[in-house]
Design a protein around this motif. Structure first.
Motif, short mmCIF file in Angstrom:
data_model
loop_
_atom_site.label_atom_id
_atom_site.label_comp_id
_atom_site.label_asym_id
_atom_site.label_seq_id
_atom_site.Cartn_x
_atom_site.Cartn_y
_atom_site.Cartn_z
N PHE A 1 -2.09 -14.67 -65.09
CA PHE A 1 -3.40 -14.27 -64.69
C PHE A 1 -4.28 -13.73 -65.71
CE2 PHE A 1 -6.40 -12.50 -61.90
CZ PHE A 1 -6.75 -13.65 -60.78
N ILE A 2 -5.35 -14.21 -66.08
CA ILE A 2 -6.17 -13.81 -67.00
C ILE A 2 -6.95 -12.50 -66.51
CG2 ILE A 2 -7.88 -14.10 -68.95
CD1 ILE A 2 -6.61 -16.94 -68.92
N ALA A 3 -6.94 -11.36 -67.09
CA ALA A 3 -7.74 -10.35 -66.71
C ALA A 3 -8.93 -10.09 -67.46
CB ALA A 3 -7.09 -8.93 -66.63
N TRP B 1 -9.71 -1.22 -56.62
CA TRP B 1 -8.62 -2.29 -56.21
C TRP B 1 -9.02 -3.43 -57.27
CZ3 TRP B 1 -5.24 -2.67 -52.11
CH2 TRP B 1 -5.25 -1.45 -51.30
N PHE B 2 -7.94 -4.49 -57.47
CA PHE B 2 -8.33 -5.94 -57.53
C PHE B 2 -7.23 -6.46 -56.82
CE2 PHE B 2 -7.56 -9.75 -59.75
CZ PHE B 2 -8.28 -10.31 -59.41
N VAL B 3 -7.78 -7.40 -56.13
CA VAL B 3 -6.98 -8.50 -55.42
C VAL B 3 -7.11 -9.90 -55.74
CG1 VAL B 3 -6.33 -9.26 -53.01
CG2 VAL B 3 -7.05 -6.88 -53.38
N GLY B 4 -5.90 -10.64 -56.26
CA GLY B 4 -6.00 -11.90 -56.63
C GLY B 4 -5.92 -12.90 -55.58
N THR B 5 -6.53 -13.83 -55.25
CA THR B 5 -6.45 -14.90 -54.48
C THR B 5 -6.27 -16.32 -54.94
OG1 THR B 5 -8.89 -15.03 -53.88
CG2 THR B 5 -7.48 -13.38 -52.56
N MET B 6 -5.93 -17.05 -54.08
CA MET B 6 -5.78 -18.74 -54.48
C MET B 6 -5.54 -19.41 -53.21
SD MET B 6 -5.85 -20.96 -56.91
CE MET B 6 -5.99 -19.82 -57.94
N GLY B 7 -6.26 -20.71 -53.19
CA GLY B 7 -6.13 -21.49 -52.30
C GLY B 7 -7.47 -22.62 -52.15
N GLY C 1 -15.23 -13.41 -63.30
CA GLY C 1 -15.02 -13.41 -64.74
C GLY C 1 -13.25 -13.34 -65.17
N ARG C 2 -12.62 -13.45 -64.21
CA ARG C 2 -11.20 -13.35 -64.29
C ARG C 2 -10.41 -14.44 -63.58
NH1 ARG C 2 -9.34 -7.43 -62.76
NH2 ARG C 2 -7.13 -8.31 -62.93
N GLY C 3 -9.31 -14.76 -63.87
CA GLY C 3 -8.70 -15.81 -62.96
C GLY C 3 -7.85 -16.87 -64.01
N PHE C 4 -7.38 -17.90 -63.20
CA PHE C 4 -6.63 -18.78 -64.05
C PHE C 4 -7.57 -19.70 -64.60
CE2 PHE C 4 -3.54 -17.33 -60.69
CZ PHE C 4 -2.59 -16.94 -61.86
N ARG D 1 -12.34 -19.15 -55.01
CA ARG D 1 -12.40 -17.53 -54.93
C ARG D 1 -10.96 -16.86 -55.34
NH1 ARG D 1 -14.27 -16.03 -48.85
NH2 ARG D 1 -12.45 -17.36 -48.46
N GLN D 2 -10.87 -16.68 -56.76
CA GLN D 2 -9.70 -16.22 -57.24
C GLN D 2 -9.50 -14.61 -57.26
OE1 GLN D 2 -8.14 -18.05 -60.68
NE2 GLN D 2 -9.51 -19.63 -60.89
N GLY D 3 -10.40 -14.17 -56.55
CA GLY D 3 -9.91 -12.70 -56.06
C GLY D 3 -11.34 -11.76 -56.05
N PHE D 4 -10.93 -10.45 -55.82
CA PHE D 4 -12.47 -9.57 -55.44
C PHE D 4 -11.67 -8.06 -56.12
CE2 PHE D 4 -9.95 -9.26 -51.32
CZ PHE D 4 -9.98 -8.03 -51.35
N SER D 5 -12.72 -7.57 -56.49
CA SER D 5 -12.61 -5.99 -56.97
C SER D 5 -13.23 -5.11 -55.83
CB SER D 5 -13.19 -5.82 -58.23
OG SER D 5 -14.50 -6.00 -58.20
N ALA D 6 -12.93 -3.93 -55.65
CA ALA D 6 -13.53 -2.96 -54.88
C ALA D 6 -13.44 -1.61 -55.62
CB ALA D 6 -12.42 -2.80 -53.66
#
Length: 319
Positions: free
Chosen positions: A5-7, A160-166, A101-104, A114-119
């Protein structure tokens, strides 16, 4: 085969959906463009940006017998919306923003995944003069030249960073990481932080104690069994404690929890901040594979329909 997973830390504002930044709502002093202007406290900025948040969060406990896999209630398998709500319930000043700007690196066929969110904590909005802005830029340039490390949080804050996929609209959590910087004068001991980690996550697979950090890792195989030093997976199933780091996915590894405790420089017996991350590698790998196949099938169906429509509505060539 593993996937990384590219940060890359680039955030984008949301579009007014619950849990995303939405400019101009409930704040005095907005201009004609809808952008907020004028001074505002961090609480006011957060209230305008957070949207609808339902607390206490509706969380799903870890199934009996399975490895503990949550960070302050956020765990793999949650929906994007559940996780965003749970993160914001952990502090009234946390604001969630989608990460684009980050993800697969994957073929999306024009779809938005939506490959994730930050908080992060909302900051007070203060109108600054041109002179003040120039001074800040000059100071930042000087620090870069002297290679001075700048912490991107303040004591008492977390991020936070939460990675998601679907598939679009069906994204679920595959990883989560949180960094907590303890408030000044309220720093816990290193020992108490480690004891709290052991009480929650159990016997670690590995621990490393250094002068500048203390690391613990809880790695499990896809069946939920703790990986030990004698296992061939011992050095392969790793996690990422920091929200700034990417995660690895492999069908051979299960839930991996990683924690890093950073000591206070002025007193190494006290903790400055705590980073904890979790990833379900096998489930994440499967989610990524299923999403790629689903997107490919969706695009194939789109192209087939275009061909079918062309047989009915296409303009005949002039010969």
């Amino acid at each position: 085969m593993g996937l990384m997973f590219i940060a890359a830390l680039v955030s984008a504002c949301g579009s007014g959906k619950p849990g995303t930044a939405a400019p101009g709502r409930g704040m005095a002093g907005g201009d004609a463009s809808g952008q907020d202007t004028g001074n505002a406290t961090a609480e006011q900025v957060a209230a305008a940006a957070r949207g609808d948040v339902s607390c206490p969060a509706d969380t799903t406990p870890t199934p009996s017998g399975a490895p503990v896999d949550d960070i302050v209630g956020v765990r793999p398998g949650m929906t994007y919306e559940q996780a965003a709500n749970t993160v914001m319930c952990s502090s009234p000043l946390l604001v969630v923003q989608p990460e684009t700007g980050r993800g697969f690196d994957m073929q999306t066929y024009g779809q938005t995944i939506r490959q994730g969110f930050s908080a992060r904590f909302a900051e007070p909005r203060v109108q600054k003069t041109g002179r003040q802005l120039a001074q800040e830029m000059e100071q930042a340039a000087m620090e870069r030249g002297l290679n001075v490390a700048r912490h991107d949080m303040q004591p008492g804050q977390s991020k936070w960073f939460v990675g998601t996929m679907g598939m679009p609209g069906q994204e679920k959590v595959i990883s989560a990481a949180r960094d907590q910087w303890f408030d000044e004068g309220r720093n816990p001991t290193i020992d108490s932080v480690e004891q709290a980690l052991l009480a929650k996550y159990g016997t670690p697979t590995e621990r490393r104690d250094r002068d500048t950090y203390h690391q613990l890792r809880w790695a499990h195989d896809p069946r939920g069994r703790l990986i030990t030093e004698t296992s061939p997976l011992y050095s392969r199933c790793n996690g990422a404690a920091s929200p700034d780091d990417g995660v690895q996915l492999s069908a051979d590894c299960g839930v991996v929890v990683a924690a890093t405790v950073i000591p206070l420089r002025s007193n190494p017996a006290l903790a400055q901040d705590l980073q904890v991350g979790v990833v379900d590698q096998a489930a994440g790998y499967q989610a990524l594979t299923d999403t790629q196949q689903g997107l490919q099938a969706m695009d194939a169906a789109r192209r087939a329909k275009q061909v079918q429509d062309a047989s009915k509505n296409a303009e005949a060539p002039q010969l």
